[in-house]
Design an enzyme around this catalytic site. Structure first.
Site, mmCIF file in Angstrom:
data_model
loop_
_atom_site.group_PDB
_atom_site.id
_atom_site.type_symbol
_atom_site.label_atom_id
_atom_site.label_comp_id
_atom_site.label_asym_id
_atom_site.label_seq_id
_atom_site.Cartn_x
_atom_site.Cartn_y
_atom_site.Cartn_z
ATOM 1 N N HIS A 39 0.832 -1.200 0.000
ATOM 2 C CA HIS A 39 0.000 0.000 0.000
ATOM 3 C C HIS A 39 0.867 1.252 0.000
ATOM 4 O O HIS A 39 2.114 1.166 0.026
ATOM 5 C CB HIS A 39 -0.990 -0.013 1.173
ATOM 6 C CG HIS A 39 -0.375 0.035 2.546
ATOM 7 N ND1 HIS A 39 0.308 1.123 3.037
ATOM 8 C CD2 HIS A 39 -0.371 -0.892 3.544
ATOM 9 C CE1 HIS A 39 0.708 0.891 4.272
ATOM 10 N NE2 HIS A 39 0.321 -0.334 4.604
ATOM 11 N N CYS A 72 2.449 -4.913 6.665
ATOM 12 C CA CYS A 72 2.410 -4.698 5.215
ATOM 13 C C CYS A 72 3.758 -4.212 4.685
ATOM 14 O O CYS A 72 4.718 -4.038 5.432
ATOM 15 C CB CYS A 72 1.328 -3.673 4.875
ATOM 16 S SG CYS A 72 -0.345 -4.166 5.367
#
Length: 269
Positions: free
Chosen positions: A229, A239
């Site tokens: 992201h 992430c």
């Protein structure tokens, strides 16, 4: 007085004899050369041994590379990957995103997209992009809330985001206002825009569904929602985050027909 350039009969005779001898030597030399030249191309790296007349092979490992550099690079694997990681990359995959952490407990990573042509094993690297991973680094046994990114090889099949898909996006894309990051990051940085673009990493998720899909095939305790992201200038909860321009480039480049995967972890893992 004889002319300056006149030659005596004896000298003329010697000259004619010299010409004859020279002609004979030239004929012999040419004949020998034709006899010694190999009749086929199988032995072009050999030469006759001066003492015994038998061929000896001369090793020239760089000759093939110089003659055909493309052939020399016909097999160029992705560097830095273990044999175990290479074996996990599907045979039909032609796009591999390699995320290499700076260390087991480090929060910064380098990201390179490798691609290959169909029926080729010559992997070509793209540019190197800076990224963040989880606040506590990496793990081979990811658990919910451990603030570590899961190591491994995972498919990249689905994408989405709060913003519309960039023109040319090929992955299935869920344009959804629910892609909103609430609160602040691990170091207190704002998260606004972090989920403008996301690409789901197929760790403990159902492939072929929106990144927002909360189903966890391995159970909730193994965590989930691990994405690529937009970077928020700080480490993540698990992430991998990249600059907006890089996320858009990946969305335009990753192609389901080329079965893209991500290989992620610290060096040596």
């Amino acid at each position: 007085m004889a002319p300056r350039h006149a030659q005596s009969p004896a000298r003329k005779s010697l000259t004619r004899r010299g010409k004859a001898v020279s002609g004979l030597a030239l004929t012999t030399l040419v004949g020998t050369a034709l006899w010694a030249w190999p009749a086929s191309g199988d032995d072009h790296n050999s030469h006759p041994d001066a003492k015994h007349g038998t061929p000896t092979t001369t090793s020239r490992p760089d000759a093939a590379e110089a003659a055909d550099p493309e052939a020399a690079m016909a097999f160029r694997p992705i560097p830095g990957l273990s044999d175990a990681a290479r074996k996990q990359i599907p045979a039909g995959t032609r796009q591999v995103l390699v995320v290499t952490g700076q260390g087991v407990n480090a929060t910064s990573s380098a990201v390179i997209l490798y691609t290959r042509a169909k029926d080729s094993q010559n992997w070509r690297p793209g540019p190197t992009w800076a990224a963040h991973n989880a606040a506590h680094g990496w793990t081979k046994d990811h658990r919910y809330g451990d603030l570590r990114s899961p190591e491994g090889v995972y498919a990249l099949t689905d994408a989405g985001g709060r913003l519309a898909a960039p023109r040319g996006t090929r992955l299935p894309y869920d344009h959804n206002n629910s892609f909103v990051a609430h609160g602040t990051g691990v170091e207190g940085e704002p998260l606004a825009g972090a989920f403008d673009y996301v690409i789901a990493i197929n760790y403990n998720r159902v492939a072929g569904s929106s990144p927002l899909d909360a189903r966890r095939p391995l159970g909730a305790s193994k965590g989930g929602g691990v994405w690529l992201h937009v970077d928020h200038d700080g480490p993540t909860q698990g992430c991998v985050s990249l600059k907006p321009a890089v996320m858009k480039e990946l969305l335009r480049t990753l192609d389901p027909a080329q079965h893209p995967v991500i290989v992620m972890g610290p060096p040596g893992h």
